[in-house]
Motif scaffolding. Sequence first.
Motif, PDB file in Angstrom:
ATOM      1  N   GLY A   1      35.700  27.060  35.580  1.00  0.00           N
ATOM      2  CA  GLY A   1      34.712  27.984  34.930  1.00  0.00           C
ATOM      3  C   GLY A   1      35.583  29.178  33.995  1.00  0.00           C
ATOM      4  N   SER A   2      35.300  30.241  34.348  1.00  0.00           N
ATOM      5  CA  SER A   2      35.682  31.328  33.464  1.00  0.00           C
ATOM      6  C   SER A   2      37.142  31.941  33.579  1.00  0.00           C
ATOM      7  CB  SER A   2      34.884  32.786  33.720  1.00  0.00           C
ATOM      8  OG  SER A   2      35.211  33.579  32.654  1.00  0.00           O
ATOM      9  N   GLN A   3      37.713  32.094  32.500  1.00  0.00           N
ATOM     10  CA  GLN A   3      39.153  32.648  32.407  1.00  0.00           C
ATOM     11  C   GLN A   3      39.271  34.202  32.673  1.00  0.00           C
ATOM     12  OE1 GLN A   3      40.666  34.306  29.422  1.00  0.00           O
ATOM     13  NE2 GLN A   3      42.572  34.818  30.475  1.00  0.00           N
ATOM     14  N   ASP A   4      40.055  34.568  33.457  1.00  0.00           N
ATOM     15  CA  ASP A   4      40.141  35.942  33.992  1.00  0.00           C
ATOM     16  C   ASP A   4      41.836  36.344  34.078  1.00  0.00           C
ATOM     17  OD1 ASP A   4      39.161  38.694  34.717  1.00  0.00           O
ATOM     18  OD2 ASP A   4      40.528  37.997  36.358  1.00  0.00           O
ATOM     19  N   PRO A   5      42.364  37.000  33.435  1.00  0.00           N
ATOM     20  CA  PRO A   5      43.810  37.673  33.600  1.00  0.00           C
ATOM     21  C   PRO A   5      44.340  37.786  34.736  1.00  0.00           C
ATOM     22  CG  PRO A   5      42.944  39.135  32.110  1.00  0.00           C
ATOM     23  CD  PRO A   5      41.717  38.152  32.281  1.00  0.00           C
ATOM     24  N   LEU A   6      43.524  38.733  35.482  1.00  0.00           N
ATOM     25  CA  LEU A   6      43.976  38.922  36.979  1.00  0.00           C
ATOM     26  C   LEU A   6      43.846  37.855  37.991  1.00  0.00           C
ATOM     27  CD1 LEU A   6      44.486  41.113  39.034  1.00  0.00           C
ATOM     28  CD2 LEU A   6      42.089  41.511  39.271  1.00  0.00           C
TER      29      LEU A   6
ATOM     30  N   ARG B   1      38.012  44.564  29.148  1.00  0.00           N
ATOM     31  CA  ARG B   1      38.952  45.582  28.633  1.00  0.00           C
ATOM     32  C   ARG B   1      40.321  45.020  28.996  1.00  0.00           C
ATOM     33  NH1 ARG B   1      39.391  51.317  28.508  1.00  0.00           N
ATOM     34  NH2 ARG B   1      37.352  51.644  28.959  1.00  0.00           N
ATOM     35  N   ALA B   2      40.685  44.442  30.163  1.00  0.00           N
ATOM     36  CA  ALA B   2      42.072  43.915  30.450  1.00  0.00           C
ATOM     37  C   ALA B   2      42.792  43.141  29.219  1.00  0.00           C
ATOM     38  CB  ALA B   2      42.187  43.021  31.802  1.00  0.00           C
ATOM     39  N   GLU B   3      41.974  42.293  28.470  1.00  0.00           N
ATOM     40  CA  GLU B   3      42.810  41.780  27.521  1.00  0.00           C
ATOM     41  C   GLU B   3      42.720  42.607  26.247  1.00  0.00           C
ATOM     42  OE1 GLU B   3      43.569  38.829  27.345  1.00  0.00           O
ATOM     43  OE2 GLU B   3      42.693  37.743  29.198  1.00  0.00           O
ATOM     44  N   ALA B   4      42.211  43.609  25.987  1.00  0.00           N
ATOM     45  CA  ALA B   4      42.411  44.490  24.895  1.00  0.00           C
ATOM     46  C   ALA B   4      43.498  45.278  25.218  1.00  0.00           C
ATOM     47  CB  ALA B   4      41.287  45.394  24.578  1.00  0.00           C
ATOM     48  N   THR B   5      43.683  45.613  26.534  1.00  0.00           N
ATOM     49  CA  THR B   5      44.768  46.586  27.062  1.00  0.00           C
ATOM     50  C   THR B   5      46.048  45.773  26.866  1.00  0.00           C
ATOM     51  OG1 THR B   5      43.601  47.602  28.731  1.00  0.00           O
ATOM     52  CG2 THR B   5      45.949  47.619  28.930  1.00  0.00           C
ATOM     53  N   LEU B   6      46.110  44.292  27.187  1.00  0.00           N
ATOM     54  CA  LEU B   6      47.317  43.487  27.169  1.00  0.00           C
ATOM     55  C   LEU B   6      48.178  43.250  25.757  1.00  0.00           C
ATOM     56  CD1 LEU B   6      46.353  40.748  29.494  1.00  0.00           C
ATOM     57  CD2 LEU B   6      48.327  42.108  29.815  1.00  0.00           C
ATOM     58  N   ARG B   7      47.042  43.570  24.597  1.00  0.00           N
ATOM     59  CA  ARG B   7      47.409  43.374  23.334  1.00  0.00           C
ATOM     60  C   ARG B   7      47.442  44.739  22.421  1.00  0.00           C
ATOM     61  NH1 ARG B   7      45.399  38.698  25.037  1.00  0.00           N
ATOM     62  NH2 ARG B   7      46.408  36.778  24.197  1.00  0.00           N
TER      63      ARG B   7
END
Length: 291
Positions: free
Chosen positions: A69-74, A225-231
């Motif tokens: 399914g969906s990808q999520d960094p956490l 937001r998490a993906e924006a924060t990581l970069r």
Amino acid sequence: MHEILTLKEAATLLRLSERALYDLARGRRLPSVQLGGKWLFPRTELMLWLTRQAEAPEGRLAAPPILAGSQDPLLDWAVRQSGCGLALRSGGSLEGLAALAAREALAAAVHVPDPDTGGFNEAACRAELPGEPLVGITWAFREQGLILPAGNPRNLTRLADLARQGIIVAGRQARAGSHLLLLHLLNEAGIRLDALRFMAKPAASEDEVAAAVAEGRADAGFGIRAEATLRGLVFVPLVKERFDLVARPRDWFEPPLQALLGFARGEAFRARAERLGGYEVGATGSVAFRV
């Protein structure tokens, strides 16, 4: 009835003798814990266990230890750190449910909006796996919004700005939860999808959306937001969504899923969610819905 049951209360609920329930608990054959010499039973997990016993005939093919399914960094991080043994198969929410229906995955990670109710995931599960008993467990609430380059050079501040001339948007595949959520928000705002100019090739995951913006291949993306924060990218919040893990009731008691949920109850998980940003994990591990 209380959420935590005594031996007598649980025996009454299951219509078993206290001795029979005691033997099951001692044998670790159902959800229970012994504290201070007394056996206690979490009611929600007990009812899921009961459903599991009646769900499918003997001899059914066991699903492989795959979380589709969906990808999520956490989620990606928790799967690695927990040592749960699950393999990740990213491909979008509805593809995850398709893998679950085909018994090609033990569980699916989904975040599909239901425009009729304002909720998430339950309607999609009913549609993709009609008649199947399923349980959705809350993984997290996530912030979704605009992912923009550092400094926001095009001064994009709202959803309608994506339709401005010359703006290239990093989009997702048609069966991804983020794409379905974007469609819903555009419809609410009275904006046609074809008013946006997307990259020729859709991003296959949340991190690919952020990468396209960071590398200058897109002026904006719709993601978390998490993906924006990581970069180190700019993020404009638009909506909060519920991200669930979905599985058949009996499969929630398989060791890989139990190990993952056990890890998600710990302090390291909460600290990671806070560092990433854009997550609310107070409800992580709770039952979101049953179908």
